[in-house]
Design an enzyme around this catalytic site. Structure first.
Site, PDB file in Angstrom:
ATOM      1  N   LYS A  14       2.023   8.850   0.844  1.00  8.84           N
ATOM      2  CA  LYS A  14       0.643   8.717   0.374  1.00  8.84           C
ATOM      3  C   LYS A  14       0.303   7.249   0.300  1.00  8.84           C
ATOM      4  CE  LYS A  14      -3.233  10.192  -1.174  1.00  8.84           C
ATOM      5  NZ  LYS A  14      -3.832   9.367  -0.069  1.00  8.84           N
ATOM      6  N   LYS A  41       4.265   2.156  -7.048  1.00 13.24           N
ATOM      7  CA  LYS A  41       2.986   2.455  -7.695  1.00 13.24           C
ATOM      8  C   LYS A  41       2.817   3.963  -7.848  1.00 13.24           C
ATOM      9  CE  LYS A  41      -0.558   0.544  -5.655  1.00 13.24           C
ATOM     10  NZ  LYS A  41      -1.799   0.261  -4.895  1.00 13.24           N
ATOM     11  N   LYS A  58       1.771   3.541   4.091  1.00 11.80           N
ATOM     12  CA  LYS A  58       0.558   2.734   4.279  1.00 11.80           C
ATOM     13  C   LYS A  58       0.312   2.585   5.764  1.00 11.80           C
ATOM     14  CE  LYS A  58      -2.392   0.459   1.640  1.00 11.80           C
ATOM     15  NZ  LYS A  58      -2.707   0.626   0.208  1.00 11.80           N
ATOM     16  N   GLY A  84      -8.357   5.412   1.976  1.00 11.02           N
ATOM     17  CA  GLY A  84      -8.941   4.126   2.353  1.00 11.02           C
ATOM     18  C   GLY A  84      -8.180   2.949   1.769  1.00 11.02           C
ATOM     19  N   ASP A  85      -8.588   1.766   2.181  1.00  8.01           N
ATOM     20  CA  ASP A  85      -8.135   0.489   1.630  1.00  8.01           C
ATOM     21  C   ASP A  85      -9.194  -0.509   2.123  1.00  8.01           C
ATOM     22  OD1 ASP A  85      -5.480  -0.649   0.256  1.00  8.01           O
ATOM     23  OD2 ASP A  85      -6.090  -2.126   1.729  1.00  8.01           O
TER      24      ASP A  85
HETATM   25  N1  GLU Z   1      -5.330   1.944  -0.902  1.00 11.64           N
HETATM   26  C1  GLU Z   1      -5.239   2.356  -2.271  1.00 11.64           C
HETATM   27  C2  GLU Z   1      -4.040   1.701  -2.926  1.00 11.64           C
HETATM   28  O1  GLU Z   1      -3.735   0.572  -2.628  1.00 11.64           O
HETATM   29  C3  GLU Z   1      -5.329   3.863  -2.446  1.00 11.64           C
HETATM   30  C4  GLU Z   1      -4.321   4.665  -1.717  1.00 11.64           C
HETATM   31  C5  GLU Z   1      -4.549   6.175  -1.786  1.00 11.64           C
HETATM   32  O2  GLU Z   1      -5.466   6.635  -2.480  1.00 11.64           O
HETATM   33  O3  GLU Z   1      -3.799   6.888  -1.130  1.00 11.64           O
HETATM   34  O4  GLU Z   1      -3.386   2.242  -3.782  1.00 11.64           O
END
Ligand code: GLU
Length: 447
Positions: free
Chosen positions: A91, A115, A127, A166-167
């Site tokens: 994820k 995280k 990622k 997203g990011d």
């Molecule tokens: N890109 C976000 C982060 O850095 C969200 C990642 C997600 O929701 O999967 O955690």
């Protein structure tokens, strides 16, 4: 400083991943805090858990060909690093930015593993992204790019396999293009395959706001543990994207005043507190630069193209832009001007020397993997709602987000104390996140 064994291990990571400076930095920052964990749990060293955790389970790199509006063929490079699935499906978000290369995606994926573990939700870490620059691209070009990227990426995804979101550079619009293409190729309305969807088509309420709101909740908990609160404080935020906007909104709802924010062109100072509706209009709706905010807001507001948002005096600072944006000189300026708490909305925005300045000055410092975990935690709530074909109210979802952030804060606080570093959220977050992943990996055998 690393002890001898961890130093050797780190050298090995550098050797195996040459040229990936951000990944080395993220690994070093975690290893620095793991000495006492290995001393307490020798089985983790025997089973080489750290070596395994530093090696992604799978890395995919692929070509994304597409045609721009003038008919010219364009080629980008895209990545998906599936880092660790001990706790659940991979994820983590996708980033579209010209700076994206394997080292950036691996640092983000590595951070994501811990995280996600801290959230307590059943999600592993991964990622992805591409070196595509959305700036100045038309809607049609962005759609074609998303469709081409998903034409390759789809084969690696699945609601039980790998779930992007997203990011930087990837918001609801891009998630729409990506999800639509996945749906066409697979002929499955598999909502749980991607998060950050629009609320009309499977998205969850509060997901959009979650990272920023979560940062504000985390800061409130950090201050509370020192018998203070956001109410009445002066705050500064870097960035003006999705994370920054909703951090500002929630900080102000909790009684703080955010007097500055920025984008890559400069920063604005607004002594009366940022007008979030105007900021959202300029940055999200019109997609313009931040000087337009200052221009429209009136003569009390200034825009500077030079200098740094961190020179603006504040009690609380929240870096919400990008990696390595807050250097030791910025940290020193913040400390000099009376800043006592920092929480990272972005991933790894403070350089290692910047972090050292804060810790030595006794500033309460909430690292990104704890402070910005609200986004991915709410993604996990979106997956829950998709799996049960349900949708929750805004109030219920926000309450869940608050409980998750308070839980992460408590876990980091207690873990730091247990490991002899009271008040040190870097130790708390790294150790607690690592232990969750390590325990699951031990239980699952040689994974
Ligand atoms: N890109 C976000 C982060 O850095 C969200 C990642 C997600 O929701 O999967 O955690």
């Amino acid at each position: 400083m690393l002890d001898e064994k961890l130093e050797a291990l780190f050298d090995e990571v550098v050797k195996r991943n040459l040229g990936e400076a951000e990944f080395h930095q993220a690994v070093h920052e975690v290893l620095e805090t793991l000495g006492p964990v290995l001393a307490k749990h020798p089985e983790l060293a025997e089973q080489k858990i750290i070596q395994r955790v530093c090696e992604p389970e799978r890395q995919v790199i692929f070509r994304v060909p597409w045609q721009d509006d003038s008919g010219e063929v364009q080629i980008n490079r895209a990545f998906r690093v599936e880092f660790n699935s001990a706790l659940g499906p991979y994820k983590g978000g996708l980033r579209f930015h010209p700076s994206v290369y394997l080292g950036i995606v691996k640092f983000l994926g590595f951070e994501q593993v811990f995280k996600n573990a801290l959230t307590g939700m059943p999600i592993g870490g991964g990622k992805g992204g591409a070196d595509f620059d959305p700036k100045g691209r038309s809607e049609a070009e962005i759609m074609r790019f998303c469709q081409s990227l998903m034409t390759e990426l789809y084969r690696h995804l699945g609601e039980y396999t790998d779930v992007p979101a997203g990011d930087i550079g990837v918001g609801t619009r891009e998630i729409g293009g990506l999800f639509g293409q996945y749906k066409r190729i697979t002929n499955r309305y598999e909502s749980g395959v991607i998060t950050g969807k629009g609320t009309d088509w499977g998205g969850a309420l509060v997901r959009k706001e979650a990272t920023g709101y979560g940062v504000a909740f985390f800061v409130e908990e950090m201050l509370r543990s020192r018998s203070r609160c956001l109410d009445g404080t002066t705050c500064t935020v870097s960035g003006s994207g999705n994370v920054a906007i909703y951090a500002i909104e929630k900080v102000q709802a909790l009684g703080g005043r955010v007097v500055a924010c920025s984008d890559s062109s400069g920063y604005v100072v607004d002594p009366n507190g940022i007008d979030v509706d105007l900021l959202r209009q300029v940055k999200e709706v019109e997609r313009r630069r931040i000087d337009v905010y200052a221009e429209r807001r009136g003569p009390l507001v200034s825009f500077s193209a030079d200098g740094s948002v961190w020179d603006v005096p504040c009690d609380v600072a929240m870096p919400c832009a990008t990696q390595n944006e807050l250097h030791s000189r910025d940290a020193a300026a913040l400390v000099r001007n009376g800043c006592t708490a920092v929480a990272e909305g972005a991933n790894m925005p403070t350089t290692p020397r910047g972090v050292r300045v804060f810790r030595e000055a006794g500033v309460s410092f909430g690292p990104g993997k704890a402070a910005n975990a609200g986004g991915v935690a709410t993604s996990a709530l979106e997956m829950q709602q998709n799996a049960s074909r349900d949708s929750w109210t805004f109030e219920h979802s926000e309450q869940r987000l608050y409980e998750i952030m308070a839980g992460i804060h408590r876990l980091c606080h207690e873990t730091a104390e247990e490991y002899g570093a009271p008040g040190d959220y870097v130790v708390g977050a790294n150790v607690a996140g690592f232990l969750r992943v390590a325990r699951a990996m031990l239980a699952l055998g040689l994974v």
